[in-house]
Design a protein around this motif. Structure first.
Motif, short mmCIF file in Angstrom:
data_model
loop_
_atom_site.label_atom_id
_atom_site.label_comp_id
_atom_site.label_asym_id
_atom_site.label_seq_id
_atom_site.Cartn_x
_atom_site.Cartn_y
_atom_site.Cartn_z
N THR A 100 0.85 -1.18 0.00
CA THR A 100 0.00 0.00 0.00
C THR A 100 0.89 1.24 0.00
O THR A 100 2.11 1.15 0.21
CB THR A 100 -0.90 0.03 1.24
N TYR A 123 1.81 8.87 -3.85
CA TYR A 123 0.81 8.64 -4.88
C TYR A 123 1.29 9.10 -6.25
O TYR A 123 1.08 8.41 -7.26
CB TYR A 123 -0.50 9.34 -4.49
N LEU A 170 -2.03 -0.45 -10.37
CA LEU A 170 -2.73 0.16 -9.24
C LEU A 170 -4.10 -0.48 -9.10
O LEU A 170 -4.92 -0.42 -10.03
CB LEU A 170 -2.87 1.68 -9.45
N GLU A 183 -7.53 -0.37 -7.35
CA GLU A 183 -8.36 0.56 -6.58
C GLU A 183 -9.14 -0.20 -5.53
O GLU A 183 -10.18 -0.80 -5.78
CB GLU A 183 -9.31 1.30 -7.53
N SER A 184 -8.62 -0.21 -4.38
CA SER A 184 -9.28 -0.83 -3.23
C SER A 184 -9.06 0.10 -2.05
O SER A 184 -8.48 1.19 -2.19
CB SER A 184 -8.69 -2.22 -2.96
N ARG A 185 -9.53 -0.28 -0.93
CA ARG A 185 -9.34 0.54 0.28
C ARG A 185 -8.52 -0.26 1.29
O ARG A 185 -9.07 -1.19 1.90
CB ARG A 185 -10.69 0.94 0.87
N MET A 213 -5.64 1.53 -1.51
CA MET A 213 -5.16 1.17 -2.83
C MET A 213 -3.90 0.32 -2.71
O MET A 213 -3.03 0.59 -1.88
CB MET A 213 -4.86 2.44 -3.64
#
Length: 345
Positions: free
Chosen positions: A36, A52, A66, A68-70, A72
């Motif tokens: 992350t 980022y 990349l 896209e999750s929580r 990322m």
């Protein structure tokens, strides 16, 4: 340059034009597989606000994905896939560049000043490879290992090799390194400031600082393409460096005759140290007139001192009288010897 080649060079340059943060982030992700943004910041010195932008730059280059999750996740792309197209493009680009390359003429200038480490190494390699009968070298231990195979080939071809390794504190010991396979005689000299030197057959030579090979300060090398100027390097090597060094190994007696020399010192040293009578052929110049001279006959007498700084011999001239022979820029002798061929009588 064609538009296609220019485009290829731009694409390759863009892919490899990574900044410090991008390199650190990429290596961290490669090592872990995925990270992350917070983990990248913890693994590296990249400030959190810059992470980022950094990983997006890597993603644009196709080096990471990349997700896209929580939070990322930054996932490494297999380097074989990431650089596969660049590998083929790079190979094609190098082939086309080599086809366009015109090698510079080596002998266009009598003296050349070079500041590139790679150029100095290339000239050193050429000098070693071009030596036909005599080679004088002052090398660091790292350079000795680099040119070991080339030196073994020269020795096997019958070339006389005087090798000086410096600094002596880092020179491999004779117990762990076979000096006789790479040199006729090897010595070690104390002093980190000893320059790197190579002289082939008294004609083609290079002088460079050790700093130049470390990419440090005072980076320069001087190439001498003519024997009259190369004598400056050869004379400095023979009188200042070689005579102030300690012997590591010597195998002079095993070399076959006849032997060819560019240095009067080396020729007279063999006459002095080896028993028997010798026949010599000398090509050089009359010291008084500058006319070319060719002498041939038995060595009548020689002069050689322990410091190796005095060396000369005499041979019978056409009228039978002794003719004294010295080295390059000789003044006290009758003849300046430029090439000496010594054989057993």
């Amino acid at each position: 340059m064609t538009d296609e080649l220019r485009t290829t060079m731009e694409r390759v340059g863009e892919r490899f034009n990574l900044g410090e943060y991008e390199i650190d982030a990429y290596l961290a992700v490669l090592e872990h597989g995925e990270l992350t943004a917070s983990e990248i910041a913890a693994e590296t010195d990249i400030p959190q606000p810059r992470v980022y932008d950094t990983v997006r730059s890597l993603s644009d280059r196709g080096l990471v994905e990349l997700r896209e999750s929580r939070p990322m996740k930054i996932v490494a792309v297999d380097p074989g896939d990431a650089f596969g197209d660049i590998r083929s493009s790079l190979a094609e680009m190098v082939d086309e560049l080599e086809a366009r390359y015109t090698a510079p003429a080596r002998d266009t200038e009598a003296v050349s000043l070079v500041k590139s480490r790679s150029t100095i190494l290339r000239y050193l390699e050429e000098i070693v490879a071009d030596a036909e009968y005599e080679l004088a070298l002052s090398l660091t231990p790292d350079l000795l290992r680099r040119f070991r195979d080339s030196l073994e080939e020269r020795v096997a071809a019958g070339v006389s090799v005087e090798l000086l390794v410096t600094p002596a504190s880092r020179a491999p010991s004779p117990e762990e390194f076979d000096y006789e396979s790479v040199a006729t005689e090897a010595r070690a000299r104390r002093g980190i400031t000893t320059p790197v030197i190579a002289v082939a057959d008294g004609e083609y030579s290079i002088y460079a600082t050790q700093d130049a090979l470390r990419d440090d300060r005072d980076r320069y090398g001087v190439i001498f393409n003519r024997s009259a100027l190369g004598f400056l390097v050869s004379g400095f090597y023979g009188t200042v460096l070689w005579t102030t060094a300690e012997t590591l190994a010597t195998d002079g007696e095993s070399r076959p005759f006849p032997r060819t020399y560019a240095s009067i010192r080396r020729a007279v040293k063999d006459v002095h140290e080896l028993s028997g009578e010798f026949h010599v052929e000398v090509r050089g110049r009359d010291v008084a007139t500058g006319n070319e001279i060719h002498l041939e006959g038995p060595v009548l007498a020689h002069e050689f001192d322990a410091s190796e700084q005095v060396a000369s011999f005499s041979v019978a001239g056409e009228d039978g009288d002794p003719v004294s022979v010295g080295g390059l820029v000789a003044a006290l002798e009758d003849v300046e010897a430029q090439e000496i061929v010594l054989d057993r009588s």
